[in-house]
Design a protein around this motif. Sequence first.
Motif, PDB file in Angstrom:
ATOM      1  N   MET A 138     -19.943  23.887   6.270  1.00 23.00           N
ATOM      2  CA  MET A 138     -18.920  23.446   5.318  1.00 23.00           C
ATOM      3  C   MET A 138     -18.285  24.613   4.571  1.00 23.00           C
ATOM      4  O   MET A 138     -17.430  24.425   3.713  1.00 23.00           O
ATOM      5  N   GLY A 139     -18.737  25.847   4.857  1.00 19.23           N
ATOM      6  CA  GLY A 139     -18.090  27.023   4.288  1.00 19.23           C
ATOM      7  C   GLY A 139     -18.665  27.529   2.983  1.00 19.23           C
ATOM      8  O   GLY A 139     -18.265  28.587   2.498  1.00 19.23           O
ATOM      9  N   SER A 140     -19.602  26.775   2.403  1.00 19.12           N
ATOM     10  CA  SER A 140     -20.232  27.219   1.153  1.00 19.12           C
ATOM     11  C   SER A 140     -21.594  26.557   1.027  1.00 19.12           C
ATOM     12  O   SER A 140     -21.840  25.511   1.637  1.00 19.12           O
ATOM     13  N   LEU A 141     -22.457  27.148   0.214  1.00 16.52           N
ATOM     14  CA  LEU A 141     -23.781  26.561   0.000  1.00 16.52           C
ATOM     15  C   LEU A 141     -23.681  25.174  -0.643  1.00 16.52           C
ATOM     16  O   LEU A 141     -24.295  24.232  -0.144  1.00 16.52           O
ATOM     17  N   PRO A 142     -22.906  24.990  -1.729  1.00 19.08           N
ATOM     18  CA  PRO A 142     -22.791  23.632  -2.283  1.00 19.08           C
ATOM     19  C   PRO A 142     -22.237  22.629  -1.264  1.00 19.08           C
ATOM     20  O   PRO A 142     -22.657  21.474  -1.231  1.00 19.08           O
ATOM     21  N   GLY A 143     -21.304  23.070  -0.415  1.00 16.78           N
ATOM     22  CA  GLY A 143     -20.749  22.189   0.612  1.00 16.78           C
ATOM     23  C   GLY A 143     -21.789  21.776   1.632  1.00 16.78           C
ATOM     24  O   GLY A 143     -21.891  20.596   2.002  1.00 16.78           O
ATOM     25  N   ASP A 144     -22.585  22.747   2.096  1.00 11.50           N
ATOM     26  CA  ASP A 144     -23.652  22.444   3.058  1.00 11.50           C
ATOM     27  C   ASP A 144     -24.704  21.520   2.440  1.00 11.50           C
ATOM     28  O   ASP A 144     -25.185  20.580   3.082  1.00 11.50           O
ATOM     29  N   LEU A 145     -25.063  21.796   1.178  1.00 13.23           N
ATOM     30  CA  LEU A 145     -26.063  20.971   0.505  1.00 13.23           C
ATOM     31  C   LEU A 145     -25.542  19.543   0.292  1.00 13.23           C
ATOM     32  O   LEU A 145     -26.284  18.572   0.456  1.00 13.23           O
ATOM     33  N   THR A 146     -24.275  19.414  -0.053  1.00 14.74           N
ATOM     34  CA  THR A 146     -23.680  18.087  -0.255  1.00 14.74           C
ATOM     35  C   THR A 146     -23.707  17.293   1.042  1.00 14.74           C
ATOM     36  O   THR A 146     -24.042  16.093   1.045  1.00 14.74           O
ATOM     37  N   LEU A 147     -23.369  17.943   2.153  1.00 16.54           N
ATOM     38  CA  LEU A 147     -23.394  17.250   3.452  1.00 16.54           C
ATOM     39  C   LEU A 147     -24.818  16.825   3.797  1.00 16.54           C
ATOM     40  O   LEU A 147     -25.050  15.680   4.214  1.00 16.54           O
ATOM     41  N   PHE A 148     -25.777  17.723   3.633  1.00 15.37           N
ATOM     42  CA  PHE A 148     -27.174  17.403   3.925  1.00 15.37           C
ATOM     43  C   PHE A 148     -27.629  16.207   3.090  1.00 15.37           C
ATOM     44  O   PHE A 148     -28.244  15.268   3.605  1.00 15.37           O
ATOM     45  N   LEU A 149     -27.320  16.231   1.797  1.00 13.81           N
ATOM     46  CA  LEU A 149     -27.735  15.148   0.903  1.00 13.81           C
ATOM     47  C   LEU A 149     -27.027  13.841   1.243  1.00 13.81           C
ATOM     48  O   LEU A 149     -27.607  12.759   1.128  1.00 13.81           O
ATOM     49  N   THR A 150     -25.782  13.924   1.671  1.00 12.68           N
ATOM     50  CA  THR A 150     -25.041  12.716   2.068  1.00 12.68           C
ATOM     51  C   THR A 150     -25.691  12.069   3.282  1.00 12.68           C
ATOM     52  O   THR A 150     -25.865  10.841   3.324  1.00 12.68           O
ATOM     53  N   ILE A 151     -26.062  12.885   4.267  1.00 10.20           N
ATOM     54  CA  ILE A 151     -26.740  12.365   5.465  1.00 10.20           C
ATOM     55  C   ILE A 151     -28.076  11.739   5.075  1.00 10.20           C
ATOM     56  O   ILE A 151     -28.428  10.641   5.528  1.00 10.20           O
ATOM     57  N   LEU A 152     -28.814  12.427   4.214  1.00 11.12           N
ATOM     58  CA  LEU A 152     -30.131  11.951   3.802  1.00 11.12           C
ATOM     59  C   LEU A 152     -30.039  10.628   3.036  1.00 11.12           C
ATOM     60  O   LEU A 152     -30.787   9.685   3.308  1.00 11.12           O
ATOM     61  N   THR A 153     -29.118  10.557   2.082  1.00 16.32           N
ATOM     62  CA  THR A 153     -29.005   9.325   1.287  1.00 16.32           C
ATOM     63  C   THR A 153     -28.528   8.159   2.145  1.00 16.32           C
ATOM     64  O   THR A 153     -28.990   7.028   1.970  1.00 16.32           O
ATOM     65  N   LYS A 154     -27.647   8.429   3.094  1.00 14.97           N
ATOM     66  CA  LYS A 154     -27.182   7.358   3.991  1.00 14.97           C
ATOM     67  C   LYS A 154     -28.342   6.827   4.825  1.00 14.97           C
ATOM     68  O   LYS A 154     -28.492   5.616   5.008  1.00 14.97           O
ATOM     69  N   ALA A 155     -29.181   7.743   5.324  1.00 13.57           N
ATOM     70  CA  ALA A 155     -30.335   7.323   6.136  1.00 13.57           C
ATOM     71  C   ALA A 155     -31.321   6.507   5.311  1.00 13.57           C
ATOM     72  O   ALA A 155     -31.809   5.458   5.753  1.00 13.57           O
ATOM     73  N   LEU A 156     -31.614   6.962   4.100  1.00 15.17           N
ATOM     74  CA  LEU A 156     -32.601   6.268   3.267  1.00 15.17           C
ATOM     75  C   LEU A 156     -32.078   4.949   2.702  1.00 15.17           C
ATOM     76  O   LEU A 156     -32.861   4.070   2.346  1.00 15.17           O
ATOM     77  N   ARG A 157     -30.750   4.812   2.621  1.00 13.12           N
ATOM     78  CA  ARG A 157     -30.169   3.560   2.131  1.00 13.12           C
ATOM     79  C   ARG A 157     -30.089   2.494   3.217  1.00 13.12           C
ATOM     80  O   ARG A 157     -29.851   1.324   2.912  1.00 13.12           O
ATOM     81  N   HIS A 158     -30.245   2.900   4.484  1.00 17.23           N
ATOM     82  CA  HIS A 158     -30.156   1.926   5.572  1.00 17.23           C
ATOM     83  C   HIS A 158     -31.216   0.852   5.346  1.00 17.23           C
ATOM     84  O   HIS A 158     -32.369   1.171   5.046  1.00 17.23           O
TER      85      HIS A 158
END
Length: 198
Positions: free
Chosen positions: A83-103
């Motif tokens: 994603m071009g930056s550390l906050p961007g990469d972390l946000t994407l990782f957390l988005t994937i994680l929260t989507k998986a755990l919310r399933h």
Amino acid sequence: MLPQTRRTPAGAAVLRGDITEAIQNAVVEELAAVGYGRLSIEAVARRAGVAKTAVYRRWSSKLELVLEIVSGVASQKLSLPDMGSLPGDLTLFLTILTKALRHPLASQIIPDLLAEAARNPQIAETLQQALRNTQHEMGVLVIQRAVARGELPAGTDPVLALDLLVGPVYWHLAVARHPLPNDYVPRLAKAIAAGLRG
């Protein structure tokens, strides 16, 4: 004398992929409905629309069946574009994680299997190994990118980064079962990035 040709096995010797997939889907649905303790081969077969023998041809026991499926799901490779930056990469990782755990299925199955893991060393080992390998790989990738960009110092610990990422989200969604505010993921990503920078 005519050469003998090898005949393709038929009947019980052939394990049809569609039946295997139906059984695997049925296991996940049954785990979500009743949990590991009450899960039975009979119920899985009934939900999959197959005979019990179709299950036993593929797996010798409930434990073997669940371990294989859980290991396969937990070990799946996740795409994590840069994603071009550390906050961007972390946000994407957390988005994937929260989507998986919310399933709905994951939110029911994961707490149950973790509780079962406390009683069953084989389940505990399978879960730990599969999750550790996948998460460690993603953590290393995020940290390596940030180091290469000059956002983090060399030697930043990817395991610590993963603990900071996974812990809060898992606590909210799987343990306390609190809904996450809409701005939670970007705020958490920013806080973790700041913490890793020191």
